[in-house]
Design a protein around this motif. Structure first.
Motif, PDB file in Angstrom:
ATOM      1  N   LEU A   1      -0.091  -5.887   3.506  1.00 38.11           N
ATOM      2  CA  LEU A   1      -1.134  -6.788   3.016  1.00 38.11           C
ATOM      3  C   LEU A   1      -0.991  -8.171   3.648  1.00 38.11           C
ATOM      4  O   LEU A   1      -1.984  -8.784   4.054  1.00 38.11           O
TER       5      LEU A   1
ATOM      6  N   SER B   1      -7.271  -4.862  10.143  1.00 38.89           N
ATOM      7  CA  SER B   1      -7.350  -5.397   8.783  1.00 38.89           C
ATOM      8  C   SER B   1      -8.421  -4.754   7.932  1.00 38.89           C
ATOM      9  O   SER B   1      -8.418  -4.884   6.707  1.00 38.89           O
TER      10      SER B   1
ATOM     11  N   LEU C   1      -7.925 -10.219  -1.824  1.00 41.04           N
ATOM     12  CA  LEU C   1      -6.832  -9.317  -1.471  1.00 41.04           C
ATOM     13  C   LEU C   1      -5.546  -9.722  -2.168  1.00 41.04           C
ATOM     14  O   LEU C   1      -4.779  -8.876  -2.634  1.00 41.04           O
TER      15      LEU C   1
ATOM     16  N   ARG D   1      -9.022  -1.766   6.999  1.00 42.48           N
ATOM     17  CA  ARG D   1      -8.634  -0.747   6.023  1.00 42.48           C
ATOM     18  C   ARG D   1      -8.424  -1.373   4.654  1.00 42.48           C
ATOM     19  O   ARG D   1      -8.807  -0.820   3.632  1.00 42.48           O
ATOM     20  N   HIS D   2      -7.807  -2.566   4.618  1.00 43.25           N
ATOM     21  CA  HIS D   2      -7.624  -3.268   3.348  1.00 43.25           C
ATOM     22  C   HIS D   2      -8.967  -3.737   2.796  1.00 43.25           C
ATOM     23  O   HIS D   2      -9.206  -3.668   1.584  1.00 43.25           O
ATOM     24  N   GLN D   3      -9.851  -4.213   3.682  1.00 42.35           N
ATOM     25  CA  GLN D   3     -11.163  -4.658   3.227  1.00 42.35           C
ATOM     26  C   GLN D   3     -12.012  -3.493   2.742  1.00 42.35           C
ATOM     27  O   GLN D   3     -12.822  -3.647   1.831  1.00 42.35           O
TER      28      GLN D   3
ATOM     29  N   ALA E   1      -2.244  -8.105   7.110  1.00 41.61           N
ATOM     30  CA  ALA E   1      -3.716  -8.029   7.102  1.00 41.61           C
ATOM     31  C   ALA E   1      -4.320  -9.397   6.814  1.00 41.61           C
ATOM     32  O   ALA E   1      -5.326  -9.786   7.427  1.00 41.61           O
TER      33      ALA E   1
ATOM     34  N   LYS F   1     -10.933  -0.899   1.114  1.00 38.33           N
ATOM     35  CA  LYS F   1     -10.520  -0.658  -0.269  1.00 38.33           C
ATOM     36  C   LYS F   1     -11.122  -1.703  -1.197  1.00 38.33           C
ATOM     37  O   LYS F   1     -11.555  -1.407  -2.306  1.00 38.33           O
TER      38      LYS F   1
ATOM     39  N   ALA G   1      -3.167  -7.514  -4.981  1.00 35.15           N
ATOM     40  CA  ALA G   1      -1.902  -7.075  -4.383  1.00 35.15           C
ATOM     41  C   ALA G   1      -0.992  -6.499  -5.468  1.00 35.15           C
ATOM     42  O   ALA G   1      -0.883  -7.033  -6.566  1.00 35.15           O
TER      43      ALA G   1
ATOM     44  N   MET H   1       0.845  -1.188   0.000  1.00 32.73           N
ATOM     45  CA  MET H   1       0.000   0.000   0.000  1.00 32.73           C
ATOM     46  C   MET H   1       0.878   1.234   0.000  1.00 32.73           C
ATOM     47  O   MET H   1       1.878   1.296   0.711  1.00 32.73           O
TER      48      MET H   1
END
Length: 229
Positions: free
Chosen positions: A91, A174, A225, A176-178, A94, A180, A229, A1
């Motif tokens: 990532l 985690s 995810l 924040r990644h989800q 996460a 997105k 990546a 990220m």
């Protein structure tokens, strides 16, 4: 990220809320947490106490308490003699967190299925309807909000305090990644069906099916995810 360091948080980036006696630190922590999850504060961005104090209409002591709480959750780093910054969560980290969440969230879903009242079932069915409507309307911000609300309500309805506490900390790291991932229209169309399956299993009072539905959903998140990546 990608990281986006900054020397200060822009005033006005988050709506100011009045400080509440006794609960001000928790309220400010909630608002900063939401801003981090939604990407308003970027990974590695410095969080200046004076700026946060002005943004949230809170005392420096209240802001400091909030930052300490978020540091204990793994969302903020306290830097010696340099204040605080948003912790950058890779990532892979996460994904590891989500893998841990599979077991604990499955437990909460199973417990919720066992304890569910008719009123609770009606609430979850209302969330199900709202999630489908938001995806159909292309309102992915609302869909993400309902996702987070569903996660919280399943934890609360499980009546499992320890699991709920663990998930609160893991999910914040985690999500924040989800967040997105959920902003991608095609992913939302898949995700909403998986969330519906979780709700349907809980409403059917089927603990085993609820646990399986959670596992299937989170494994799907991990796969998605890795693909982006």
């Amino acid at each position: 990220m990608d990281s986006q360091p900054a020397d200060a948080v822009e005033a006005g980036s988050t709506e100011a809320v009045p400080e509440l006696n006794g609960s001000g630190g928790a309220r400010v922590a909630d608002r900063i947490r939401d801003a981090i999850v939604q990407g308003e504060y970027a990974p590695n961005q410095r969080l200046i106490e004076a700026d946060l104090s002005a943004t949230f209409s809170a005392s420096r002591a209240t802001v400091r308490t909030a930052l300490l709480e978020l540091a204990s959750e793994g969302l903020v780093e306290r830097l010696p003699n340099r204040g605080s910054r948003v912790r950058a969560i890779s990532l892979e980290e996460a994904i590891e967190i989500i893998e841990v969440r599979i077991g604990v969230e499955g437990l909460c879903a199973a417990k919720t299925a066992g304890y569910l009242t008719d009123a609770d079932a009606a609430e979850l069915e209302g969330l199900r309807e709202g999630m489908f409507a938001s995806v159909a309307d292309g309102d992915l911000v609302e869909y993400s909000r309902l996702n987070r609300l569903l996660d919280v309500r399943i934890r609360e309805l499980s009546r499992h305090a320890t699991a709920s506490d663990v998930l609160g900390r893991l999910h914040a790291q985690s999500v924040r990644h989800q967040f997105k991932l959920s902003s991608r229209p095609q992913r939302a169309k898949v995700s909403v069906l998986q969330h519906a399956a979780i709700i349907d299993a809980i409403v059917a009072r089927d603990p085993d099916a609820a646990e399986r539905a959670v596992r299937d959903h989170l494994l799907s998140v991990v796969d998605a995810l890795r693909e982006i990546a």
